[in-house]
Design a protein around this motif. Sequence first.
Motif, PDB file in Angstrom:
ATOM      1  N   ILE A 156      39.595 -71.212   2.475  1.00 11.69           N
ATOM      2  CA  ILE A 156      39.147 -70.522   1.271  1.00 11.69           C
ATOM      3  C   ILE A 156      40.147 -70.632   0.126  1.00 11.69           C
ATOM      4  CG2 ILE A 156      37.887 -68.849   2.670  1.00 11.69           C
ATOM      5  CD1 ILE A 156      39.983 -66.809   1.959  1.00 11.69           C
ATOM      6  N   GLY A 157      41.314 -71.195   0.396  1.00 16.75           N
ATOM      7  CA  GLY A 157      42.378 -71.189  -0.594  1.00 16.75           C
ATOM      8  C   GLY A 157      42.024 -71.797  -1.940  1.00 16.75           C
ATOM      9  N   PRO A 158      41.494 -73.025  -1.989  1.00 14.57           N
ATOM     10  CA  PRO A 158      41.335 -73.676  -3.305  1.00 14.57           C
ATOM     11  C   PRO A 158      40.211 -73.101  -4.162  1.00 14.57           C
ATOM     12  CG  PRO A 158      41.418 -75.269  -1.488  1.00 14.57           C
ATOM     13  CD  PRO A 158      41.208 -73.929  -0.884  1.00 14.57           C
TER      14      PRO A 158
ATOM     15  N   VAL B  99      42.628 -62.788  -3.090  1.00  8.96           N
ATOM     16  CA  VAL B  99      43.659 -63.839  -3.012  1.00  8.96           C
ATOM     17  C   VAL B  99      44.959 -63.257  -2.470  1.00  8.96           C
ATOM     18  CG1 VAL B  99      45.023 -65.474  -4.349  1.00  8.96           C
ATOM     19  CG2 VAL B  99      42.596 -65.145  -4.877  1.00  8.96           C
ATOM     20  N   GLY B 100      45.357 -62.132  -3.026  1.00  9.27           N
ATOM     21  CA  GLY B 100      46.595 -61.518  -2.554  1.00  9.27           C
ATOM     22  C   GLY B 100      46.508 -61.068  -1.111  1.00  9.27           C
ATOM     23  N   SER B 101      45.366 -60.534  -0.716  1.00  3.65           N
ATOM     24  CA  SER B 101      45.189 -60.098   0.666  1.00  3.65           C
ATOM     25  C   SER B 101      45.291 -61.272   1.624  1.00  3.65           C
ATOM     26  CB  SER B 101      43.833 -59.396   0.823  1.00  3.65           C
ATOM     27  OG  SER B 101      43.733 -58.294  -0.060  1.00  3.65           O
ATOM     28  N   CYS B 102      44.704 -62.391   1.225  1.00  7.99           N
ATOM     29  CA  CYS B 102      44.786 -63.581   2.081  1.00  7.99           C
ATOM     30  C   CYS B 102      46.218 -64.084   2.192  1.00  7.99           C
ATOM     31  CB  CYS B 102      43.886 -64.681   1.535  1.00  7.99           C
ATOM     32  SG  CYS B 102      42.117 -64.363   1.738  1.00  7.99           S
ATOM     33  N   ARG B 103      46.943 -64.043   1.091  1.00  7.09           N
ATOM     34  CA  ARG B 103      48.330 -64.476   1.162  1.00  7.09           C
ATOM     35  C   ARG B 103      49.129 -63.548   2.067  1.00  7.09           C
ATOM     36  NH1 ARG B 103      48.162 -69.275   0.571  1.00  7.09           N
ATOM     37  NH2 ARG B 103      50.427 -69.324   0.339  1.00  7.09           N
ATOM     38  N   PHE B 104      48.829 -62.265   1.991  1.00  8.13           N
ATOM     39  CA  PHE B 104      49.525 -61.312   2.854  1.00  8.13           C
ATOM     40  C   PHE B 104      49.229 -61.597   4.320  1.00  8.13           C
ATOM     41  CE2 PHE B 104      49.537 -57.302   5.223  1.00  8.13           C
ATOM     42  CZ  PHE B 104      50.827 -56.865   4.978  1.00  8.13           C
TER      43      PHE B 104
ATOM     44  N   SER C   4      51.680 -59.591  -6.646  1.00  5.56           N
ATOM     45  CA  SER C   4      51.063 -59.429  -7.961  1.00  5.56           C
ATOM     46  C   SER C   4      49.646 -58.878  -7.885  1.00  5.56           C
ATOM     47  CB  SER C   4      51.054 -60.775  -8.688  1.00  5.56           C
ATOM     48  OG  SER C   4      50.305 -61.733  -7.945  1.00  5.56           O
ATOM     49  N   GLU C   5      49.022 -58.894  -6.699  1.00  6.53           N
ATOM     50  CA  GLU C   5      47.639 -58.442  -6.561  1.00  6.53           C
ATOM     51  C   GLU C   5      47.529 -57.074  -5.906  1.00  6.53           C
ATOM     52  OE1 GLU C   5      45.259 -60.350  -7.809  1.00  6.53           O
ATOM     53  OE2 GLU C   5      46.730 -61.896  -8.353  1.00  6.53           O
ATOM     54  N   VAL C   6      48.630 -56.365  -5.803  1.00  5.95           N
ATOM     55  CA  VAL C   6      48.635 -55.130  -5.018  1.00  5.95           C
ATOM     56  C   VAL C   6      47.652 -54.102  -5.554  1.00  5.95           C
ATOM     57  CG1 VAL C   6      50.054 -53.125  -4.451  1.00  5.95           C
ATOM     58  CG2 VAL C   6      50.937 -55.406  -4.065  1.00  5.95           C
TER      59      VAL C   6
ATOM     60  N   GLU D 243      41.148 -54.234  -2.782  1.00  9.69           N
ATOM     61  CA  GLU D 243      40.894 -53.039  -1.969  1.00  9.69           C
ATOM     62  C   GLU D 243      41.788 -52.990  -0.740  1.00  9.69           C
ATOM     63  OE1 GLU D 243      37.281 -51.168   0.740  1.00  9.69           O
ATOM     64  OE2 GLU D 243      36.968 -52.973  -0.466  1.00  9.69           O
ATOM     65  N   PHE D 244      41.935 -54.110  -0.066  1.00  8.74           N
ATOM     66  CA  PHE D 244      42.746 -54.106   1.150  1.00  8.74           C
ATOM     67  C   PHE D 244      44.192 -53.730   0.843  1.00  8.74           C
ATOM     68  CE2 PHE D 244      45.777 -56.641   3.666  1.00  8.74           C
ATOM     69  CZ  PHE D 244      45.625 -55.994   4.879  1.00  8.74           C
ATOM     70  N   LEU D 245      44.743 -54.326  -0.208  1.00  4.52           N
ATOM     71  CA  LEU D 245      46.130 -54.022  -0.539  1.00  4.52           C
ATOM     72  C   LEU D 245      46.280 -52.601  -1.049  1.00  4.52           C
ATOM     73  CD1 LEU D 245      47.195 -57.377  -2.236  1.00  4.52           C
ATOM     74  CD2 LEU D 245      47.649 -56.613   0.093  1.00  4.52           C
ATOM     75  N   VAL D 246      45.233 -52.081  -1.686  1.00  5.85           N
ATOM     76  CA  VAL D 246      45.280 -50.682  -2.104  1.00  5.85           C
ATOM     77  C   VAL D 246      45.310 -49.775  -0.883  1.00  5.85           C
ATOM     78  CG1 VAL D 246      43.974 -48.849  -3.234  1.00  5.85           C
ATOM     79  CG2 VAL D 246      44.191 -51.082  -4.332  1.00  5.85           C
ATOM     80  N   ARG D 247      44.476 -50.085   0.103  1.00  8.10           N
ATOM     81  CA  ARG D 247      44.497 -49.292   1.339  1.00  8.10           C
ATOM     82  C   ARG D 247      45.820 -49.457   2.064  1.00  8.10           C
ATOM     83  NH1 ARG D 247      41.563 -51.073   5.075  1.00  8.10           N
ATOM     84  NH2 ARG D 247      40.503 -52.847   4.127  1.00  8.10           N
ATOM     85  N   LEU D 248      46.344 -50.651   2.022  1.00 11.32           N
ATOM     86  CA  LEU D 248      47.608 -50.918   2.713  1.00 11.32           C
ATOM     87  C   LEU D 248      48.743 -50.091   2.136  1.00 11.32           C
ATOM     88  CD1 LEU D 248      49.021 -52.887   4.805  1.00 11.32           C
ATOM     89  CD2 LEU D 248      49.604 -54.261   2.816  1.00 11.32           C
ATOM     90  N   THR D 249      48.715 -49.895   0.832  1.00 11.19           N
ATOM     91  CA  THR D 249      49.818 -49.194   0.180  1.00 11.19           C
ATOM     92  C   THR D 249      49.540 -47.717  -0.035  1.00 11.19           C
ATOM     93  OG1 THR D 249      48.895 -49.783  -1.987  1.00 11.19           O
ATOM     94  CG2 THR D 249      50.535 -51.269  -1.028  1.00 11.19           C
ATOM     95  N   GLY D 250      48.422 -47.225   0.443  1.00  8.81           N
ATOM     96  CA  GLY D 250      48.100 -45.826   0.185  1.00  8.81           C
ATOM     97  C   GLY D 250      47.949 -44.991   1.420  1.00  8.81           C
TER      98      GLY D 250
END
Length: 1392
Positions: free
Chosen positions: A863-865, A871-876, A900-902, A906-913
């Motif tokens: 899914i990368g290209p 995008v940020g969640s996938c990189r994580f 940069s996508e934190v 949604e996933f990164l928001v849940r991850l950091t909250g």
Amino acid sequence: MVAVEKRACSFKCLNHLNAATSRQSVPQLNAAKMAALLERSFIEICGFEREALHRFREITVNLGVSALPGGIKYPDCAGGFHYEENGKLLSITSNRFIHWSASGDTVQLVEQSLDTNLLNSAVRLKLVHCSVLPGGVTIQETLNNVFILIVTNQSVHRLVLPHPSRMYRSELVTELQMQSVFTDVGKLSLQDPAHSAVIPTPAGQTGAPCASTAWLNRQGEAHYALTSPAGGILVVTLPPCDTQGDMTVVELKRSTVMQRLAGWMPTAIRGEQVPGELALCLAVRELEDDSFLFALCQDHKLRMWSLKEQSCLMETDMLEYIPACKGGRRAAGPGPRLRTSFSSTTGLCLAVYLAAPQSGQFTVLQLVATDNNRYSMDHVSSLFSTQETLVDFALTSTDIWGVWVDESNNTIVKYIDYEHNTAGQWNKVFVQPPPEEEVQIGADQDPRETYLDVLFSPLRFTASAITKALQIYRRGSERSVDLSWEALKREVTLAVENELQSSVTEFEFCQEEYRQLQVEFWSKFYACCLQYQEALALPLGLTVSPHTSMVCLLKKGFVSYLLPCFAVDHLYLSCDEYVFSEEETAITDDPEVGRDVLQLVQCLRLVSDSVSGDMAYEMEKALDQLQSPERAAELVLENMLANDSDNVIEDIQDKLQDVRNPVAAMMVLLREMDLEAVNVCPGQSLPVRLGLSQLYSGSVAVMVACQAVCQMAMTRALFCRDLLILQKLYLRLGDNVFLRGGSQLLQLQQDLIPRSSHLLSSYHLLKHTSQSLASSVPLDIIPQTVVGLFYQTVARKTIISQIYGQQQSAAPTTALLHWPHMVSNVVHLLAQLLWPSNPSFLFPECLMANCQYTQLQEYVRLIGPWCQTNVGSCRFMLGQCYLANGEGQKALACFQEAASEVEKEEFLVRLTGTDEEEAATSPRLQYYNKVLRLLEDVGLPELVIHMATLAITEAGTDVRSEAALRTRIFKHHLDLSHNSQAYEALTQNPDSSRRLDCLRQLVVVLCERSQLQDLVQFSYVGLHDEVVSIIESRARAVDLLAHNYYELLYAFHIHRHNYRKAGTVMFEYGMRLGREVRTQRGLQKQVNCYLAALNCLRLIRPKYAWIVQPSGACERPGASPKRTYDGEFAAEPVKRQVDILELKDLEKEYNLARSRLTLAKHHPTSAGIAGSASAVEMVALLVQAGLFDSALSLCQTFKLSLTPIFEGLAFKCIKLQYGGEDSQNEAWGWLAANQLSTIINTKESSATDEAWRLLASYLERHASPSAQHHRDVINKLLVHGLPLPDWLINAYKGVDAASLLRMYLRYDLLAEAAELVLEYVDALLGKGHQYFGIEMPLSATAPLVWLPYTAIDQLLQALGESQINASVSLFSPLLFALYRPQHGLRDLRQPV
């Protein structure tokens, strides 16, 4: 492979627009149109489970019958039974059914459930010398039991099993596994009369029955009906299972007496004529208190018999309903079939199938009751089918489902609504095509890997087919049973490679020759698998649930499930004869657009047929290698144009001319295939949580849902591929096909082609993911693919929550599980959860949680290209995969890219909250903290330092976060032994409490590592007092021998030239050692400490050479500050006086410590006592140990009396004088510890002599003016009765002869005293005066001399009174000596 993908199919959810919204605002679909569309076609999903075979339990039933000579070979058949409440949500039997198959004398029974996994669910019955009749297996249920009735050509059987509702008390079962109704079938005695009976055979009968049926009446009696060769129907009845009774037999036949006799007459007498009333197939229905048997006879008449009255109640000629045969007597074609269906609305309906040479006809009749107990048949519908061979069909209250086999042995499944379908058009079921006959191998592919991928793909071969092929390939040398999927794969690889190696005669091959050999042997094994897969895929029957409308296709080796097919897939897969009007396109309300859609789909099918296998492979390869789909489509189009020998492009161009608005048609198709949704994760809680907790959680449901998604992805990937090629063709043709000019060309190029390319990549990803096998994970059920793993662990609960969350108004307790609608919703929502452009990130989360690192890496790569969502969640996630594989630097780069996508995903928001303690910090800082914990968990301190340094730049003015990050940096620098960097991080920490903690940790760790040089050399600007306090507290809190904090503190002060502090530290260290470590090692350390303290004070100017005696060090270690040793409350603390210790005080302590050490070295057992002994006590201990030199030194230091030393040495001499050899040997040890002036080492010199010599030397070296030491020694000797040695007498009389005389008198030594007086008088007169210390003897010019007259008087008196002859003899000489007149002595009474 391409052929399979062309025929692959997929489907969409019934209410898909309620769950998914496209990028554009589109009108909602009409529910009626969608329902009609769902009825238009179905798709087959094969039940390929991961395990090799059901573990059948073998049960043999032998009733003692013999095989019939020349018995008829009955065809294999299969059927199914669905529980009455299998459509109710909260029932124990929801989504639960039994299917069976019969072949010869064997019946296989399998119970399956979509909601759970059933244990002991497969049974194989072998009925010895009996053949199961067509229609000879019937399953019915009562409140308490499940009855299985079996009819063979010689026997009848009844199995009574417990009902599932009686096996489990609670209806809400939440277990992953349950026991099947067949669990205890092995405990049944099936040979007993209650379960089995032999059918009586009339005398002379040679024929065999050709059809049968069985049922259970309301009284619990089991009835078995089978056709009689003479034309009648034989009904065998067994009494209820809990009632004693005998089997009864009733014959139903309408004939004269002669006909009845002829029916049972031997064939030789009556010939081979078959009676017209011979029943070819039977059906039964129990109405009220009677059982009605329906028989379709040889004369094509349908007769209805009453078992109660044993008479024929109705007769209908079926030829009347066949147009071509109306008025005739017979119709050509064998194989009539009869089925019944009953519903509360339509009553009892019957469907009769009659075959003709060119076609077949289904006639549906309805039973109608008239007055006087008369019955008739009303004609409902007549339906015609093609000439294929009918295998089985099923009749429901609305439809007829049929399965056929054509001349090529291909399976055909169709269905039709017999009441409302006026056109007589059968609806298509897209069956699973067989695997491709040849496997296409690319030049860059390994043959072995390619064949293994095809063989073990979840959609092509069953494990049983591969297992049987493996046994044949091995020529039966080994049996491979009960192998896991991975083990089977290894066995196949080993078998083929061994076969290849054994056939090779040469030792060297070029690469191409070896590749050809691989292809040859792998294709041979693949051909074996194809043969067995084709045999196992042979259809035997079908079953339709009247409660859930679930249709199952029963095949020889597995069960297939029919799922509804949706709009786009239906249009793409259907032939032109099925897509006959724009009314089919329920995906749009505009008829003009609908017509364009149909024309466009026809063009797509032409494109699909024109794409060669090589170009299809190249397109697939380009997608795998992340090349541009648009560029790959252009290459395929160029190949089509270059090889267009059949003028397909011209046909496509002609059809495109008829498309009035291609852009609108393409937009409709793209909208329908786009699964992007705003929200696919419901927030509401589940109603009836327990009832839904296991819905569709069984391994069968997992397999069906996942394979359906795979089929959808395969079909739509081909659809998007062909659409993209067609769009490229549109661009080439330009204005020739675009009626509206260049604006549509621009929209096509800028909007539609990118959207088609994006959809193609998305469905290619879904196809790859749904076929990707999962690594082994610790679950009760290991699914085949990662999609199955996702569905089982995460997606199912989410999907069921959303389905029933939208149905809050419906009562869950009465909810019906309508299979077509439910499975459509499940599959569509599952595809949405997998759709990469949706904000939901549950699928990658599931892969990570279940350690599917390789699969997750491939997912992110694909899914990368092109995917800009998450995008940020996938990189994580990719970073976590790299961490799991030990690639830390790559992981760090991914984590940095995801930062940069934190706040956007949604996933990164849940991850950091999730952490409340971090709620006050910014999301990006919380993200960095999560990453730092991950890096710490896998043990990568360098990366933690790097990431924490980056995070500090994000902290800004957040002092708390910066302090935490710098603490992390300090910790990991310290772990890596980067001491300088750790100290630097410590000093930069803005939090004083954290800084102090880090400082304390730095001290402790460096001390434990013995890296004291670094610890001492740090500058500690502003932290000097804290460092000293930390080291002091640690020094006073830990074991003195295990840690060297005092020495560290000493070095710390010495490094800074603070000698007084250094001396204080070492003195305190020495004091504690003497109190707490009373061992030789401790005493040695104490001596060193005091010596170091002395050295420190000697380096200071004398007036400053003092220290304050440590007060805390003298307290009892571990003492409570509030209570005494006895536990009582301590008195108020009293201000203590400060003791100042000067250099001389330290010297005393040093000498005392050194003497203790000396004692401990010579007598280790005395170390514990010596550790706390005072100077006086130490003198006694040293004397006792014979260490007289040390004792003398200690006495001189503390100005103590030397009397204990001389008395002790004298006592040792006394002991040696009277001791034996052991005492002599022992004495050499302590004698050696004392320094003698001269050492005589001869044979004559003994330990006693040396001891006396030592005593003599001490008396000489340490003489006192009053000769006190001599007196002490003499007193000790005389106390113990030891004669005084001459050297001692001579030494002492020269100092104080009068004292010696008094001591003689005290111990009654009269002779020695008299002799001493005589010698003394002589010395006074000048004879030997030097021995008595008399400088000048008595003379006229000499000064006066004195005598001890008192002692002499006492001596004279004692001698005069003595009765001893020796004493008496001394009296006269002594008296004479004292009174010699020539001596001129003074009056003897003058005192001396």
